[in-house]
Design a protein around this motif. Structure first.
Motif, PDB file in Angstrom:
ATOM      1  N   MET A   1      -0.291   1.491  -9.201  1.00  0.00           N
ATOM      2  CA  MET A   1       0.105   2.832  -8.826  1.00  0.00           C
ATOM      3  C   MET A   1      -0.303   3.790  -9.933  1.00  0.00           C
ATOM      4  O   MET A   1       0.086   3.613 -11.094  1.00  0.00           O
TER       5      MET A   1
ATOM      6  N   ARG B   1       6.939   6.837  -5.532  1.00  0.00           N
ATOM      7  CA  ARG B   1       6.757   5.798  -4.514  1.00  0.00           C
ATOM      8  C   ARG B   1       6.688   4.410  -5.123  1.00  0.00           C
ATOM      9  O   ARG B   1       6.199   3.501  -4.490  1.00  0.00           O
ATOM     10  N   ASN B   2       7.116   4.240  -6.359  1.00  0.00           N
ATOM     11  CA  ASN B   2       6.954   2.922  -6.957  1.00  0.00           C
ATOM     12  C   ASN B   2       8.051   1.974  -6.522  1.00  0.00           C
ATOM     13  O   ASN B   2       8.786   1.418  -7.314  1.00  0.00           O
TER      14      ASN B   2
ATOM     15  N   TYR C   1       1.114   8.478  -8.091  1.00  0.00           N
ATOM     16  CA  TYR C   1       1.861   7.540  -7.236  1.00  0.00           C
ATOM     17  C   TYR C   1       1.030   7.095  -6.040  1.00  0.00           C
ATOM     18  O   TYR C   1       1.559   6.797  -4.977  1.00  0.00           O
ATOM     19  N   GLN C   2      -0.291   7.035  -6.243  1.00  0.00           N
ATOM     20  CA  GLN C   2      -1.197   6.510  -5.235  1.00  0.00           C
ATOM     21  C   GLN C   2      -1.491   5.058  -5.586  1.00  0.00           C
ATOM     22  O   GLN C   2      -1.798   4.740  -6.737  1.00  0.00           O
ATOM     23  N   LEU C   3      -1.400   4.164  -4.591  1.00  0.00           N
ATOM     24  CA  LEU C   3      -1.692   2.751  -4.829  1.00  0.00           C
ATOM     25  C   LEU C   3      -3.189   2.508  -4.766  1.00  0.00           C
ATOM     26  O   LEU C   3      -3.838   2.847  -3.775  1.00  0.00           O
TER      27      LEU C   3
END
Lengths: 120, 109
Positions: free
Chosen positions: B91, A105-106, B95-97
């Motif tokens: 991130m 998801r970047n 892949y968690q912000l």
């Protein structure tokens, strides 16, 4: 219309009311998110939908119920809220990518202008 | 735990330069984002750094040092319209912000 749009922009509701927030994205993205933004606090991720399937639910109380009927629309159904739920609720979308079951998801997220919710 | 630290508020003068720092401690690293948010508006993307060094984009630059867990956003030739909150987000390995609370930048004439 372009980008991410949210309605309504402002909402005042009583603790016994039921209301829904709506989000629509016109960017062709495959992931959508609900965030809560309280004053002077970090953004709190509430829900993530990837390809219309909910993939994350970060311990959000059941009085918040998300719905994603298709990749362009996202709803947040609200019922029996508490005054501490008053905040700015932001919707966002992004394009996920990956392979072999690993999601990346970047990429940048595009946000709507939010719904300012006041619970009285 | 995971943590992002940035100053709560900064003040600068129109035409000057300001640097907004962000330090982080996260489980893994898959990039650092800076967003700008004007009052009552949506956050908008400014920059993304995943490798060490400086990324320049017009009046705005973003720097990253992964070994130090540190980034800064540099704004040059400040304009009144730059008055906004600046959000730092990292991130993590999942892949968690992870978001900072934001820095409110006030520009004075």
């Amino acid at each position: 219309e372009t980008g991410v749009t949210q309605t309504p922009r402002h909402l005042v509701m009583g603790m016994t009311n039921k209301k829904s927030l709506k989000c629509e994205q016109h960017l062709g993205h495959n992931a959508m998110y609900w965030y809560k933004q309280s004053a002077k606090k970090p953004l709190e991720l509430m829900f993530v939908y990837s390809l219309e399937e909910r993939v994350e639910n970060n311990s959000v109380p059941s009085r918040f119920s998300p719905e994603c009927p298709n990749s362009s629309h996202l709803f947040l159904h609200l019922h029996t809220l508490q005054p501490e739920d008053s905040a700015l609720y932001l919707c966002a979308s992004s394009q996920e990518w990956g392979s072999e079951g690993v999601v990346r998801r970047n990429t940048e997220a595009f946000f709507g202008q939010g719904t300012r919710l006041t619970v009285v | 735990g995971q943590n992002i630290d940035q100053p709560t508020e900064m003040t600068a003068t129109e035409g000057a330069i300001v640097q907004i720092n962000c330090t982080y401690q996260t489980s893994g690293f898959n990039g650092l984002f800076w967003y700008q948010q004007h009052a009552g508006e949506a956050p908008t993307f400014l920059s993304y750094n995943v490798l060490d060094g400086l990324e320049e984009k017009g009046r705005f630059s973003s720097f990253l040092s992964r070994s130090k867990g540190y980034s800064y956003l540099l704004l040059k030739e400040l304009q009144m319209k730059d008055s906004a909150s600046y959000l730092c987000a990292v991130m993590d390995s999942n892949y968690q912000l992870i978001w900072g609370a934001g820095t409110k930048l006030i520009i004075k004439p």
